[in-house]
Design an enzyme around this catalytic site. Structure first.
Site, mmCIF file in Angstrom:
data_model
loop_
_atom_site.group_PDB
_atom_site.id
_atom_site.type_symbol
_atom_site.label_atom_id
_atom_site.label_comp_id
_atom_site.label_asym_id
_atom_site.label_seq_id
_atom_site.Cartn_x
_atom_site.Cartn_y
_atom_site.Cartn_z
ATOM 1 N N CYS A 95 0.810 -1.225 0.000
ATOM 2 C CA CYS A 95 0.000 0.000 0.000
ATOM 3 C C CYS A 95 0.847 1.281 0.000
ATOM 4 O O CYS A 95 1.399 1.628 -1.034
ATOM 5 C CB CYS A 95 -0.964 -0.077 1.175
ATOM 6 N N HIS A 194 -4.149 -5.693 2.487
ATOM 7 C CA HIS A 194 -3.936 -5.879 3.913
ATOM 8 C C HIS A 194 -4.537 -7.241 4.217
ATOM 9 O O HIS A 194 -5.010 -7.928 3.338
ATOM 10 C CB HIS A 194 -4.632 -4.768 4.693
HETATM 11 N N1 GLN Z 1 -2.404 6.682 2.348
HETATM 12 C C1 GLN Z 1 -2.436 5.808 1.233
HETATM 13 C C2 GLN Z 1 -3.786 5.770 0.549
HETATM 14 O O1 GLN Z 1 -4.787 6.039 1.155
HETATM 15 C C3 GLN Z 1 -1.973 4.437 1.629
HETATM 16 C C4 GLN Z 1 -2.947 3.734 2.508
HETATM 17 C C5 GLN Z 1 -2.422 2.430 3.038
HETATM 18 O O2 GLN Z 1 -1.215 2.229 3.168
HETATM 19 N N2 GLN Z 1 -3.339 1.591 3.400
HETATM 20 O O3 GLN Z 1 -3.860 5.453 -0.613
#
Ligand code: GLN
Length: 218
Positions: A95, A194
């Site tokens: 992510c 995740h």
């Molecule tokens: N802040 C980033 C987004 O919203 C990454 C989010 C994350 O790592 N889950 O795309």
């Protein structure tokens, strides 16, 4: 150190949301199962970093605030990370970490921050919306199905130089347009999953550890 798998947790004290540290636990577990000892080192703001010190790098996910701080610090790592990736080092980026490996990341409030730029993908934003939910993809190269949960504002485009980690079966993936999810280049893997990714997808966890052992012993 030949019987030790040396793991680098990149910015692990800042990018540690969504239970992604479970990926580290999986890598440690399978490395031990294969008869290796495990050494995990956190490399964060201003810490020295030499790619030769590691067999696996894990770069987790996080929020825009932390990503902005890291975007500034990580520019100094560009030559070493590039060298590591090109010489087939094993790297998993989830992510926020996945976004930061690319050219740029656009935060939810519209600020474009520079990524490491070691890979060609780039990330735009959505306005007042996020891609949230269960996701299933199929990895055609390894003929595996992966399951996870995605939660991101970022909308990522791979460009032709990169393979996706898998093709979206259900869910949004990188951008909800081209059915790609994540990225795969040499032994570097990126994903929005995740769950955490490696806890829900045992085959991939074992695969990453096997690749690291193969690189170590070549
Ligand atoms: N802040 C980033 C987004 O919203 C990454 C989010 C994350 O790592 N889950 O795309």
């Amino acid at each position: 150190m030949t019987n030790t798998i040396r793991i680098c947790h990149l910015y692990g004290n800042l990018l540690n949301t969504y239970g992604d540290n479970g990926n580290l636990l999986m890598i440690q577990y399978y490395a031990r199962e294969k008869g290796y000892q495990v050494e995990t080192t956190m490399v964060s703001l201003e810490d020295p970093f030499n790619a030769d010190d590691f067999d696996i790098i894990f770069f987790g996910g996080g929020q825009d605030f932390e990503q902005k701080i890291i975007a500034k610090d990580c520019q100094r790592l560009i030559p070493e990370i590039k060298r590591y990736i090109e010489q087939n080092g094993v790297l998993l980026a989830i992510c926020g970490g996945f976004q930061l490996l690319g050219q740029y990341y656009t935060t939810a409030d519209g600020e474009q921050i520079k990524g490491l730029g070691v890979l060609p993908h780039y990330t735009e934003r959505q306005i007042n919306s996020r891609f949230i939910g269960d996701i299933e993809i199929y990895d055609e190269i390894n003929q595996q199905t992966y399951y996870g949960f995605e939660n991101h504002n970022g909308v990522t485009y791979l460009t032709d130089a990169l393979e996706p980690l898998g093709k979206v079966i259900t869910g949004y993936g990188n951008n909800n347009q081209d059915k790609t999810e994540g990225m795969h280049y040499k032994n570097t893997f990126g994903s929005y999953f995740h769950g955490p990714l490696l806890v829900r997808n045992e085959w991939l966890a074992r695969h990453l550890v096997d690749l690291a052992i193969e690189q170590k012993n070549k």
